[in-house]
Design an enzyme around this catalytic site. Structure first.
Site, PDB file in Angstrom:
ATOM      1  N   TYR A  45      -3.620  -2.416 -10.321  1.00  0.00           N
ATOM      2  CA  TYR A  45      -3.594  -2.204  -8.848  1.00  0.00           C
ATOM      3  C   TYR A  45      -2.587  -3.202  -8.079  1.00  0.00           C
ATOM      4  CZ  TYR A  45      -5.013  -2.783  -3.928  1.00  0.00           C
ATOM      5  OH  TYR A  45      -5.095  -2.674  -2.467  1.00  0.00           O
ATOM      6  N   VAL A  94       1.206  -3.412   3.622  1.00  0.00           N
ATOM      7  CA  VAL A  94       1.272  -4.972   4.666  1.00  0.00           C
ATOM      8  C   VAL A  94       2.800  -5.723   4.183  1.00  0.00           C
ATOM      9  CG1 VAL A  94      -1.081  -5.228   4.953  1.00  0.00           C
ATOM     10  CG2 VAL A  94       0.024  -6.015   2.772  1.00  0.00           C
ATOM     11  N   TYR A 154      -4.603   3.885   7.966  1.00  0.00           N
ATOM     12  CA  TYR A 154      -5.969   3.476   8.150  1.00  0.00           C
ATOM     13  C   TYR A 154      -6.724   3.870   9.577  1.00  0.00           C
ATOM     14  CZ  TYR A 154      -3.648   1.017   4.288  1.00  0.00           C
ATOM     15  OH  TYR A 154      -3.144   1.131   3.412  1.00  0.00           O
ATOM     16  N   LYS A 197       0.235   3.177  -2.934  1.00  0.00           N
ATOM     17  CA  LYS A 197      -0.959   4.073  -3.266  1.00  0.00           C
ATOM     18  C   LYS A 197      -0.566   5.530  -3.162  1.00  0.00           C
ATOM     19  CE  LYS A 197      -3.999   0.337  -1.107  1.00  0.00           C
ATOM     20  NZ  LYS A 197      -4.466   0.174   0.420  1.00  0.00           N
ATOM     21  N   SER A 233       0.902  -1.271  -0.056  1.00  0.00           N
ATOM     22  CA  SER A 233      -0.037  -0.087  -0.017  1.00  0.00           C
ATOM     23  C   SER A 233       0.876   1.122   0.089  1.00  0.00           C
ATOM     24  CB  SER A 233      -0.990  -0.081   1.221  1.00  0.00           C
ATOM     25  OG  SER A 233      -2.072  -0.901   1.005  1.00  0.00           O
TER      26      SER A 233
END
Ligand code: DON
Length: 303
Positions: A188, A257, A239, A66, A63
């Site tokens: 993705y 992760v 998050y 992102k 991530s």
């Protein structure tokens, strides 16, 4: 500032967490990571680079990618992106589906999986090759032509990607994807599965420490846009643990992760810590401890 001394102290704090947390295994290929690996690097806006431990070892950035897809989508497409994705913390796990139903397929923010799928979709429309755009950006900023997607990890993500597929189809059912679901998912997974080191990520993340200026001196985005991305990192980058991360570390940061966390000291430096064992929210236990020690000892934080 004695960055080398700070990194050494941060490594001691990270090593003190040995044994805590679990390596991600919901993407089976990630379970192969060495649980005790640890690395950390700092790149200053003045061009200095420091590292400790396994700071040059590539790991799955997941991530953290992102952040780069968001920077690229904003730099190519501007503010229109914010029509399809919000900028509020979700307070839910990164792969949750629950809010999408009541919020009409508009994900809360660009860093939860749902929001990142929308960003990847827009970047695909803007460039024709969303994952390639992320990879090229990282290669250039890091000066590392070998950096790329790990095909084993990407295939493992696709094979076990039922939640992401559900999110993407649900978003598409609300008309909030411009490209075929399968293309969006492929790109993705391909950008999440990029392997890069702490060294690579601090060099690439420095664009935010320089308020939007790339390594070659060109401007990628306005200072105001860079500030906005840093703000979304603070509120959403880790998050449902974003409050805890602000409390302990006090910097804009993006976790993955694979165990990496890239954090920004605006106007000063980018810093990345990596250790594969994760807490319940999917953030690296060792990396949070290292960043906590660094900002506590140095007094560097945005607060
Ligand atoms: O889609 C996924 O679940 C992964 N490719 C990325 C999730 C992730 O890294 C969450 N971060 N802590």
């Amino acid at each position: 500032m004695d960055y080398r001394g700070l990194l050494e102290a941060a490594e001691i704090a990270a090593r003190a967490t040995t044994g805590q947390g679990q390596v991600a295994d919901y993407i089976p290929a990630l379970a192969a990571a060495d649980p005790e690996a640890f690395g950390m690097a700092v790149a200053t806006v003045d061009g200095e680079l420091f590292g400790v431990g396994d700071w040059e070892s590539p790991f799955s950035i997941q991530s953290v990618s992102k952040l780069f897809s968001l920077l690229l989508a904003l730099s190519h497409g501007g503010d229109g992106l914010w029509r399809g994705v919000g900028r509020e913390p979700s307070g839910n796990p990164f792969n949750s589906l629950v809010q999408l139903e009541t919020e009409h397929g508009i994900p809360r923010n660009p860093f939860i999986n749902a929001g990142a799928l929308v960003v990847t979709d827009r970047l695909q429309s803007l460039t024709g090759d969303a994952a390639g755009a992320v990879r090229e950006f990282l290669r250039r900023e890091a000066g590392n032509p070998l950096l790329g997607t790990d095909p084993v990890v990407a295939a493992s993500e696709a094979e076990h990607g039922h939640r992401n597929a559900a999110l993407a189809h649900f978003i598409a059912s609300h008309g909030n994807l411009e490209n075929p679901v399968e293309d969006v998912l492929d790109h993705y997974y391909a950008h999440c599965a990029i392997a890069a080191s702490c060294r690579d990520l601090v060099l690439a993340g420095s664009v935010l420490a320089r308020y939007g200026v790339r390594a070659d001196g060109s401007r990628m985005m306005s200072r105001s846009e860079a500030k906005r991305v840093n703000a979304v990192l603070v509120t959403c980058g880790t998050y449902d643990a974003a409050g805890e991360f602000a409390f302990r570390v006090g910097l804009p940061g993006k976790s993955g992760v694979g165990g990496g966390i890239l954090a920004i000291l605006p106007g000063r430096a980018a810093v990345c810590a990596w250790g594969p064992r994760l807490d319940q929210a999917g953030n690296s236990v060792a990396a949070v401890a290292a960043l906590d020690a660094m900002t506590t000892l140095s007094g560097f934080s945005i607060f």
